[in-house]
Scaffold this active site. Sequence first.
Site, PDB file in Angstrom:
ATOM      1  N   TRP A 130      -8.276   4.788  59.112  1.00 43.36           N
ATOM      2  CA  TRP A 130      -9.309   5.890  60.389  1.00 43.36           C
ATOM      3  C   TRP A 130      -8.503   5.929  61.709  1.00 43.36           C
ATOM      4  O   TRP A 130      -7.661   4.627  62.135  1.00 43.36           O
ATOM      5  CB  TRP A 130     -10.390   5.333  60.810  1.00 43.36           C
ATOM      6  CG  TRP A 130     -11.127   5.941  61.233  1.00 43.36           C
ATOM      7  CD1 TRP A 130     -10.777   7.319  61.524  1.00 43.36           C
ATOM      8  CD2 TRP A 130     -11.616   5.352  62.378  1.00 43.36           C
ATOM      9  NE1 TRP A 130     -11.575   7.609  62.769  1.00 43.36           N
ATOM     10  CE2 TRP A 130     -12.463   6.678  63.301  1.00 43.36           C
ATOM     11  CE3 TRP A 130     -12.270   4.697  63.349  1.00 43.36           C
ATOM     12  CZ2 TRP A 130     -12.885   7.001  64.550  1.00 43.36           C
ATOM     13  CZ3 TRP A 130     -12.701   4.232  64.417  1.00 43.36           C
ATOM     14  CH2 TRP A 130     -13.090   5.578  66.018  1.00 43.36           C
ATOM     15  N   ASP A 212     -15.436  -2.330  58.360  1.00 40.40           N
ATOM     16  CA  ASP A 212     -16.206  -1.320  59.076  1.00 40.40           C
ATOM     17  C   ASP A 212     -17.266  -0.566  58.094  1.00 40.40           C
ATOM     18  O   ASP A 212     -16.275  -0.243  57.046  1.00 40.40           O
ATOM     19  CB  ASP A 212     -14.533  -0.696  59.074  1.00 40.40           C
ATOM     20  CG  ASP A 212     -15.049   1.265  60.406  1.00 40.40           C
ATOM     21  OD1 ASP A 212     -16.199   0.407  60.191  1.00 40.40           O
ATOM     22  OD2 ASP A 212     -14.294   1.149  60.605  1.00 40.40           O
ATOM     23  N   LYS A 247     -23.532   8.677  60.178  1.00 41.98           N
ATOM     24  CA  LYS A 247     -22.911   9.276  58.897  1.00 41.98           C
ATOM     25  C   LYS A 247     -24.604   9.580  58.111  1.00 41.98           C
ATOM     26  O   LYS A 247     -25.146  10.805  58.183  1.00 41.98           O
ATOM     27  CB  LYS A 247     -22.205   9.248  58.965  1.00 41.98           C
ATOM     28  CG  LYS A 247     -20.780   9.318  58.621  1.00 41.98           C
ATOM     29  CD  LYS A 247     -20.540   8.410  59.991  1.00 41.98           C
ATOM     30  CE  LYS A 247     -18.902   8.370  60.765  1.00 41.98           C
ATOM     31  NZ  LYS A 247     -18.931   7.446  61.497  1.00 41.98           N
TER      32      LYS A 247
END
Length: 398
Positions: A130, A212, A247
Site C-alpha cells: 500500500w 495489516d 471497508k
Amino acid sequence: MFKHLNAVSGDPLLALIVAHQQDPNPKKIDLGVGVYKDDNGHTPILNTVKKAEAILLEQEESKSYLGIYGAAAFEPIIQDLLFGEGHALLSSGRIRSTQTPGGTGALKVAADFISANLKGARLWVSDPTWGNHKSIFDSAGVEVINYPYYDPATNGLRFDDMMAKLEAEVNEGDVLLVHACCHNPTGIDLQLEHWKVLTEFVKAKGLLPLVDAAYQGFGDGLDEDLAGLRHMAENVDNMLIANSFSKNFGIYRERCGGLSIMAESADEANAAFSIVGQAIRANYSMPPSHGAAVVHTIMTSPELKAEWKEEVAQMRDRINGLRAKLVAKLAASGVSKDFAFIQDQRGMFSYSGLTLEQVRTLRSEYAIYIADTGRMSIAGVSDDNIDYLCESIAKVVG
C-alpha cells in the site's frame, strides 16, 4: 517565512480520481479509487449502519471525550472480529486493543511505538505494498525495506524469493509487515501454507510481525480471510495488528480502526499498551466516536450482526463475481493476453498485468482510469461498463 518551500507532488491515485472527475467522456470509467462501489458506481451506506445510526440518534446522551483508547466496550469488539468469539487468546490477557482513527491511524501509532521503543528495528514490507505504508513509517523515523512479493512474469507470488531475501538480510528485532488478506495493491494473497512457513521463520529469527488487516471479509469470508493471522498469533509471542472497519462496514469517512498488541504475558501486554497510549496522546489525543459506536451497536445486536454478515457477503460475492465476468469477457474479446489470474486474486484490487504504455493509452484514448502500476479497483467495474472496458483493453493489448 515560507519562500524557501517548494510544492510537492500529491498522491498519484488522488490525482487520478480528479482527472476522471474532470473528464467529459460519457463512457469514462474510474478503476483507481479505492472504495467499494455498487453496480451504479455508488458507495452505499449499509442498511445495518443506517439502523445503528437511528438507534444512536435516539439513545446517545453525550458528545464528551471518549478517552485515549476510545470506548472501553469497543476493545472486545475489535478482538472478537479479529480472532473469533471465544478464542483462547482472548481470555489470556495477552492482547490489548485500542480504537484508532481508521487503519491508517493504527499504523501511525504502531510506527511511533516501534520508533520509540524498538531501537534499530527496521520495517520490512512487500514489493509492492500500500502506497502509504512507507510514508507512515518514514515519518516516524523507521527504516523501510522491501522484500520480493509480486512476480510480473507470472502475475503471481514470489514466495521463494521473498523468503530468500528475508533469510539473508533480516536482523533480530526487525518488524515484518504482512497483509492479512486482499493484498493492496496486487490482490495476491499468502496462502495458509505460506503463513505457516512465515510463522516458523518469525519465531526462529526473533521478528515482530505487524499484520495489516484492512479488508477482512472481502476475500473468502470473515473467518477464512484471517486464518493465516490467527495461525501466526497462536504460535508467536508478540504481534501487532492494525485493522480497519472502513471497508467491511462501509464507514470510510468515519475513520474507525483498531490497533491490537499481543505480548508474551498479560503484564507485558499492559505495559506495552500504556506506552501505546502515550503515542496516541501525542498524535491525536483520542479517537472520534461515531464510527466505533455504529460498529459496536451492530456487533452487540444479534439481529443486526447477522444482517451485517449478509451485507459483507453480498459485497464480497459481487467483487468475486466481477472477477469471473472480467476474465470471461476478456477471453471472449479475443485479447491475446491470458487474464485468468485475475479470478484467483482476492479483494478490491488487481494487478492487471497491463504495462505503463497500455494504461496511459487506455486513459488518453478510452477514458479508462487505471493506476500507472496497472492496479485497478475491481469494484469500479459494473454490468454497464464491463463490455466497453474489455473491448478497450483488447484494442490496446492486441
